[in-house]
Design a protein around this motif. Structure first.
Motif, short mmCIF file in Angstrom:
data_model
loop_
_atom_site.label_atom_id
_atom_site.label_comp_id
_atom_site.label_asym_id
_atom_site.label_seq_id
_atom_site.Cartn_x
_atom_site.Cartn_y
_atom_site.Cartn_z
N VAL A 89 23.60 27.62 31.12
CA VAL A 89 23.13 28.86 30.50
C VAL A 89 24.27 29.80 30.14
N ALA A 90 25.48 29.49 30.59
CA ALA A 90 26.64 30.31 30.22
C ALA A 90 27.91 29.53 30.50
N THR A 91 28.95 29.84 29.72
CA THR A 91 30.28 29.31 29.95
C THR A 91 31.22 30.50 30.03
N VAL A 92 31.89 30.65 31.17
CA VAL A 92 32.66 31.86 31.46
C VAL A 92 34.16 31.55 31.46
N PRO A 93 34.97 32.27 30.66
CA PRO A 93 36.42 32.07 30.72
C PRO A 93 36.99 32.66 32.00
N VAL A 94 37.90 31.90 32.65
CA VAL A 94 38.53 32.38 33.88
C VAL A 94 40.04 32.16 33.77
N GLY A 95 40.75 32.05 34.91
CA GLY A 95 42.18 31.85 34.89
C GLY A 95 42.56 30.40 34.67
N ALA A 103 30.01 32.08 45.89
CA ALA A 103 29.16 33.11 45.32
C ALA A 103 28.51 33.98 46.39
N THR A 104 28.47 35.27 46.11
CA THR A 104 27.66 36.23 46.87
C THR A 104 26.46 36.57 46.00
N PRO A 105 25.52 37.38 46.46
CA PRO A 105 24.39 37.74 45.60
C PRO A 105 24.80 38.41 44.29
N THR A 106 25.94 39.11 44.27
CA THR A 106 26.31 39.90 43.09
C THR A 106 27.47 39.33 42.29
N HIS A 107 28.33 38.51 42.91
CA HIS A 107 29.52 38.03 42.22
C HIS A 107 29.86 36.59 42.62
N ALA A 108 30.49 35.88 41.68
CA ALA A 108 31.07 34.57 41.96
C ALA A 108 32.59 34.72 41.94
N TYR A 109 33.25 34.08 42.90
CA TYR A 109 34.70 34.18 43.05
C TYR A 109 35.31 32.81 42.75
N ALA A 127 29.79 37.68 33.29
CA ALA A 127 31.00 38.18 32.67
C ALA A 127 32.08 38.38 33.73
N PRO A 128 33.35 38.06 33.41
CA PRO A 128 34.44 38.37 34.35
C PRO A 128 34.62 39.88 34.47
N VAL A 129 34.76 40.37 35.70
CA VAL A 129 34.87 41.81 35.91
C VAL A 129 36.13 42.21 36.66
N ALA A 130 36.85 41.26 37.24
CA ALA A 130 38.07 41.59 37.98
C ALA A 130 38.91 40.34 38.17
N THR A 131 40.21 40.55 38.39
CA THR A 131 41.14 39.48 38.73
C THR A 131 41.91 39.92 39.96
N ILE A 132 41.93 39.08 40.99
CA ILE A 132 42.56 39.41 42.27
C ILE A 132 43.72 38.45 42.51
#
Length: 311
Positions: A89-95, A103-109, A127-132
């Protein structure tokens, strides 16, 4: 201590009967065929094959069970699969070179092995929202049961990084063995188990104290690790074609022979079974969670690596 050796019969029929759960699905990332195998334990058969990105390696399930996240190591993306429609259902660009995902209920790491960081993806918007920034070669990740922490193994730093999911920042670094790879957490969240590929050990970590409390020697080149609700730890030893079974404190309980190059490991949430991907034989071994004995085996795609179980 005497360690039992549990041999796998040559055929696919086994004399033990698994306690199949009422409704779970098993998702296997096949790095060599760029797809995901879906297996239904109730039916005892593969129910779907889902195309994803290039070289899918890791799999992580959302706590609610309605989404699965697959890291595509060569295309630098994550495929989001709906577990009901069994469609991407989605393809997300990452590093660069993503490998692990938790995954937590709100975010995937997502651990990006090649860029030395973790991409945080909003699970509502994909959508990507942060980079750690995390070490040099972040490999695998696991989330605490309450979602407040994510733990990441760093191959290059021989350590585990602790991420606070509210501040989205590292808050601690825990030393472990050499070349830590797979990681799992107990269902009560009190212990972490880290497979150290470089020195053939598993480090047991007290999460409250954020420090190692035990180190156990296992088979050759341990990679994947899974913990059952009952507290048994299963470690896939890719170099010796075995699975080491440990107790909650890291005490050795037995060794299970499986097929070639076991790599990924995942436990069913109902304490029925453990799934081990055999990268060298394109199969998945199913172990009984209580006895540790093999009870089934099914064919996956080419080069199965990561595995996750949804409920």
């Amino acid at each position: 201590m005497v360690v039992a050796i549990l041999a796998v019969p040559a055929g696919t029929g086994f004399d033990a009967s698994p306690r199949w759960p009422t409704r779970i699905q098993v998702f296997v990332a096949n790095s060599g065929s760029d797809n995901v195998t879906v297996y239904d334990p109730r039916l005892g058969e593969v129910t779907a094959t889902i195309g994803v990105g290039d070289y899918p390696a890791g799999v992580g399930a959302h706590p609610a069970g309605h989404r699965v996240y697959v890291t595509n190591e060569s295309s630098n993306t994550v495929s989001v699969i709906d577990t009901r429609s069994l469609a991407v259902v989605a393809t997300v660009p990452v590093g660069a070179n993503p490998f692990g995902v938790a995954a937590t209920p709100t975010h995937a790491y997502v651990t990006n092995f090649g860029s030395g960081d973790v991409t945080v993806v909003d699970t509502a918007t994909n959508a990507p929202v942060a980079t750690i920034p995390v070490g040099r070669f972040p490999h695998s990740a696991v989330a605490s049961p309450d979602g407040s922490r994510v733990y990441v193994t760093d191959n290059g730093g021989d350590s585990v990084t602790v991420i606070d999911t509210r501040s989205q920042a590292p808050v601690a670094t825990i030393p472990v063995g050499v070349f830590p790879s797979g990681i799992a957490i107990s269902f009560d969240g009190e212990r972490l188990y880290v497979a150290n590929t470089g020195d053939d050990t598993v480090t047991v970590i007290d999460t409250a104290a954020a420090r190692p409390v035990a180190t156990t020697k296992v088979g050759n080149a341990p990679l994947g690790v899974a913990v059952t609700p009952g507290g048994r730890v299963h470690v896939a030893n890719t170099g010796s074609n075995t699975v080491s079974v440990l107790g909650p404190t890291g005490d050795p309980l037995g060794v299970v022979k499986v097929q070639r190059m076991p790599e990924g490991a995942a436990a069913a949430p109902d304490d029925s079974s453990v799934y081990i991907t055999n990268t060298g034989s394109d199969t998945v071994s199913v172990l009984d969670a209580e006895s540790g004995k093999p009870v089934a085996r099914f064919a996956a795609g080419k080069g199965p690596e990561g595995v996750a179980v949804t409920s």
